[in-house]
Design a protein around this motif. Structure first.
Motif, PDB file in Angstrom:
ATOM      1  N   UNK A  60      -6.464  -8.338  -1.379  1.00 29.57           N
ATOM      2  CA  UNK A  60      -7.007  -8.478  -2.727  1.00 29.57           C
ATOM      3  C   UNK A  60      -6.153  -9.472  -3.514  1.00 29.57           C
TER       4      UNK A  60
ATOM      5  N   UNK B 120      -5.430   3.672  -4.370  1.00 31.18           N
ATOM      6  CA  UNK B 120      -5.181   3.062  -3.064  1.00 31.18           C
ATOM      7  C   UNK B 120      -5.378   1.550  -3.100  1.00 31.18           C
ATOM      8  N   UNK B 121      -4.391   0.850  -2.560  1.00 38.12           N
ATOM      9  CA  UNK B 121      -4.361  -0.612  -2.569  1.00 38.12           C
ATOM     10  C   UNK B 121      -5.314  -1.186  -1.514  1.00 38.12           C
ATOM     11  N   UNK B 122      -6.053  -2.224  -1.880  1.00 37.33           N
ATOM     12  CA  UNK B 122      -6.920  -2.916  -0.926  1.00 37.33           C
ATOM     13  C   UNK B 122      -6.202  -4.166  -0.427  1.00 37.33           C
TER      14      UNK B 122
ATOM     15  N   UNK C  86      -8.089  -4.800  -7.170  1.00 36.24           N
ATOM     16  CA  UNK C  86      -7.178  -4.628  -6.039  1.00 36.24           C
ATOM     17  C   UNK C  86      -7.037  -3.196  -5.566  1.00 36.24           C
ATOM     18  N   UNK C  87      -7.773  -2.270  -6.234  1.00 37.01           N
ATOM     19  CA  UNK C  87      -7.660  -0.867  -5.847  1.00 37.01           C
ATOM     20  C   UNK C  87      -9.003  -0.318  -5.388  1.00 37.01           C
TER      21      UNK C  87
ATOM     22  N   UNK D 240      -5.832   6.479   4.592  1.00 39.53           N
ATOM     23  CA  UNK D 240      -5.420   6.114   5.935  1.00 39.53           C
ATOM     24  C   UNK D 240      -4.377   7.047   6.536  1.00 39.53           C
TER      25      UNK D 240
ATOM     26  N   UNK E 114       0.834  -1.211   0.000  1.00 40.35           N
ATOM     27  CA  UNK E 114       0.000   0.000   0.000  1.00 40.35           C
ATOM     28  C   UNK E 114       0.863   1.252   0.000  1.00 40.35           C
TER      29      UNK E 114
END
Lengths: 278, 224
Positions: free
Chosen positions: A252, A247-249, B45-46, B120, A237
Motif C-alpha cells: 500500500x 491490519x496493514x496491507x 493502507x489498512x 494471518x 505489519x
C-alpha cells in the motif's frame, strides 16, 4: 560463499528439526525461559560462526525471478538491472506514475509480467506470514535476492525529487500519528534521545544518528525464532499488530510512505542483507 | 490539609521523575502535507475488515498528541486541553476506590496478551486481556522488564503505604492517584507513551483496581 551456504542449509535443517515438534503454529506461543535461552544460544552461535540461513533465500529468489519473468522488471536502472538497484529505492516510476519501494515495485512487476492479479500478489506476499518453521516463500526469496544484489551499495534515496520528498513527509507524519486502542505511534518505541528497552530488546531511535540506517539496511532479516527472513512490509505489519493498529496491507502507499521516510533517514548507510535476529 | 499538600508534593516528585524520561526533540510541525492526505493514506493502507476498521478512529486527544514529537515541544494550551479531555471521563468501580485483589492484578500485569489481531495468525483470543506492563517497567525484584517507563520496584513503599495506614483516607487518596494514571495516563502525563487502558476499555475499572493493589499493597511481592 558456497561453503557458507551449505553450512547455512545444514543449520536450517537442524533448526527446523528442533522446531518441528511445534510444527507450523498458527499462534506464536509465549516462549518459556528455557526455549528463550536456547534461541539466544543458537543465535549467538550463528553470529559467531558467520552463518546466516537467510542466504538460502538468495538462491530461491534467483530461480523465482526466472520463473515469474521478473528479468523484465525495471527497478529504476533498466529492465533486469539489479546490481545496486535496491539501494536507490524508493523512487519515482514514470510507468506506474508513482513512488514505489522495492517490495511494492516487485508486486507491480508480478502483475505486469507474471500475470498475477492484485489478490494473487497479496496471497503470494503473505504466504509465510504468521507461520513458524520450514516455510520457504518465493516472494521472500525474490526480495532477498534483489536486496542482496545491492549489498555494499550505500542507500541513496533521492529526496530532491519533490514526489519522493512528499512521500517522505507523509511517512514522517504517519510515524508520529497516535492511533488505536493502545495510543501508539511508531515514535512510541523508535524515537527519543535516550536509549530504552522493551523487556530485553534495545530499541533503535529515529532521533539518534545512524540508528535508522543500521535498522533498515539489514532487511530482509533472518529471524531465528521463526526460521524465515522477514521483509520490510512484514515488519510493518507485525509492528502495527503489536501497536493494536488495524491490519496493514502490504504494497500500500502507507508502506511506501514509511519506507521513503525510513530509507530516507538511512541515506548513506551500506546495505548488508540479510541481517539476523532472535 | 497539610497531609494533602504533602501528598501533592509526593505525586509531584513522582510525576517529575517520569517527565524527565520523556523524549527530547524540537517542535517540527510539518506543513508540507495536509492532515487529510495523511488520513487518506492511512485509510488506504489498512484492511477494511470490520474487526479492525474501528481502530482507525482518532479521538481529539490523539489528534493533539500526534502533532508533537514530545511533551516538551507542546505549548501549554495543548497540554491543558489533553488534561481536560483526559480527566473528565475517568470511571471508578461500582463501590468507588477500594483495595483490589493484588493476585489478580499480578496476572494482568504479567500478561502480554490482548488486542493483537491479524488475519494471518499470531492473533490473541478476543477474550485475552493484559497490561503487558513488564514491556516498559521494572516492577517485581528479579523479574526482567523494560526501561521505557519508570521503575516501579517497591512502588507502594515509596508512597509510604504500610499495613497500619492502608485504610486511612490519605492512603485511599493515593490509590485514586495511581488508579487515575493507569485508567487514563494522559490525565497525569499528557501524551505519555503509556496506553490509556481504562479509557479505551482494554481494562475494566475492577482490573485497574487490581493492578493498583498489586503495585501498592504491603503484601504484594512488589513491596517485599
Amino acid at each position: 560463499m558456497k561453503k557458507k551456504l551449505l553450512l547455512g542449509i545444514f543449520a536450517t535443517g537442524a533448526l527446523v528439526g528442533a522446531l518441528s515438534t511445534k510444527a507450523i503454529a498458527q499462534v506464536e506461543e509465549e516462549l518459556s525461559p528455557e526455549e528463550e535461552i536456547r534461541l539466544v544460544q543458537e543465535f549467538n552461535r550463528m553470529l559467531a560462526e558467520g552463518i546466516n540461513p537467510g542466504e538460502i533465500w538468495y538462491e530461491v529468489g534467483k530461480e523465482a525471478i526466472k520463473k515469474y519473468n521478473l528479468d523484465k522488471c525495471d527497478l529504476g536502472l533498466g529492465p533486469g538491472v539489479f546490481k545496486g538497484a535496491a539501494a536507490q529505492m524508493p523512487r519515482y516510476f514514470a510507468d506506474a506514475g508513482k513512488v514505489m519501494d522495492l517490495e511494492t515495485r516487485v508486486g507491480w512487476c508480478l502483475q505486469k509480467y507474471a500475470g498475477m492479479s492484485k489478490e494473487d500478489v497479496l496471497k503470494f506476499v503473505r504466504q509465510c506470514w504468521g507461520k513458524t518453521g520450514n516455510c520457504v516463500s518465493e516472494y521472500d526469496g525474490i526480495i532477498m535476492y534483489l536486496t542482496m544484489e545491492s549489498n555494499g551499495h550505500k542507500i541513496n534515496v533521492n529526496l530532491k525529487d519533490p514526489r519522493v520528498k512528499r512521500m517522505y513527509d507523509l511517512g514522517k507524519q504517519v510515524y508520529y500519528t497516535r492511533m488505536g486502542p493502545w495510543d501508539f505511534n511508531c515514535a512510541t518505541c523508535h524515537a527519543g534521545k535516550q536509549e530504552v528497552r522493551i523487556r530485553a530488546t534495545k530499541l533503535w531511535s529515529a532521533d539518534r544518528p545512524g540508528e535508522a540506517g543500521n535498522a533498515v539496511s539489514i532487511f530482509p532479516k533472518y529471524l531465528v525464532r521463526w526460521g524465515l527472513p522477514m521483509t520490510m512490509h512484514y515488519r510493518y505489519a507485525e509492528c502495527m499488530r503489536q501497536m493494536r493498529w488495524p491490519e496493514f496491507i502490504p504494497h500500500s502507499d502507507l508502506g511506501v510512505a514509511l519506507s521513503t521516510y525510513l530509507y530516507g533517514l538511512a541515506n548513506g548507510t551500506e546495505i548488508k542483507a540479510p541481517g539476523i535476529g532472535r | 490539609m497539610k497531609r494533602i499538600v504533602g501528598l501533592m508534593i509526593v505525586s509531584g516528585i513522582l510525576i517529575g521523575g517520569v517527565v524527565a524520561q520523556e523524549k527530547g526533540g524540537k517542535v517540527k510541525k510539518q506543513e508540507s502535507v495536509r492532515q487529510e492526505e495523511v488520513r487518506e493514506l492511512m485509510k488506504s493502507g489498512f484492511s477494511n475488515d470490520p474487526r479492525f476498521a474501528w481502530k482507525l478512529n482518532q479521538d481529539e486527544a490523539q489528534k493533539i498528541c500526534s502533532q508533537y514529537p514530545s511533551r516538551e515541544s507542546m505549548p501549554a494550551s495543548a497540554i491543558q486541553k489533553v488534561i481536560e479531555l483526559s480527566t473528565s471521563g475517568i470511571n471508578y468501580p461500582q463501590w468507588g476506590i477500594y483495595w483490589g485483589d493484588w493476585k489478580e492484578g499480578k496476572k494482568l500485569v504479567e500478561s502480554p496478551r490482548g488486542g493483537r489481531f491479524a488475519s494471518y495468525g499470531f492473533s490473541d483470543n478476543p477474550a485475552d486481556k493484559g497490561g503487558n506492563c513488564y514491556a516498559c517497567h521494572l516492577i517485581e525484584k528479579g523479574m526482567p522488564g523494560g526501561t521505557m517507563g519508570p521503575n516501579l520496584y517497591q512502588y507502594g513503599k515509596r508512597w509510604n503505604i504500610t499495613k497500619e495506614n492502608m485504610n486511612s483516607p490519605e492512603t485511599i487518596e493515593k490509590l485514586r492517584i495511581v488508579y487515575n494514571i493507569i485508567y487514563n495516563s494522559w490525565s497525569a502525563f499528557p501524551c505519555s507513551s503509556m496506553p490509556r487502558f481504562g479509557y479505551h476499555g482494554s481494562l475494566s475499572p475492577n482490573d485497574v483496581a487490581n493492578i493498583v493493589a498489586f503495585l501498592l499493597h504491603p503484601e504484594s511481592p512488589v513491596n517485599k
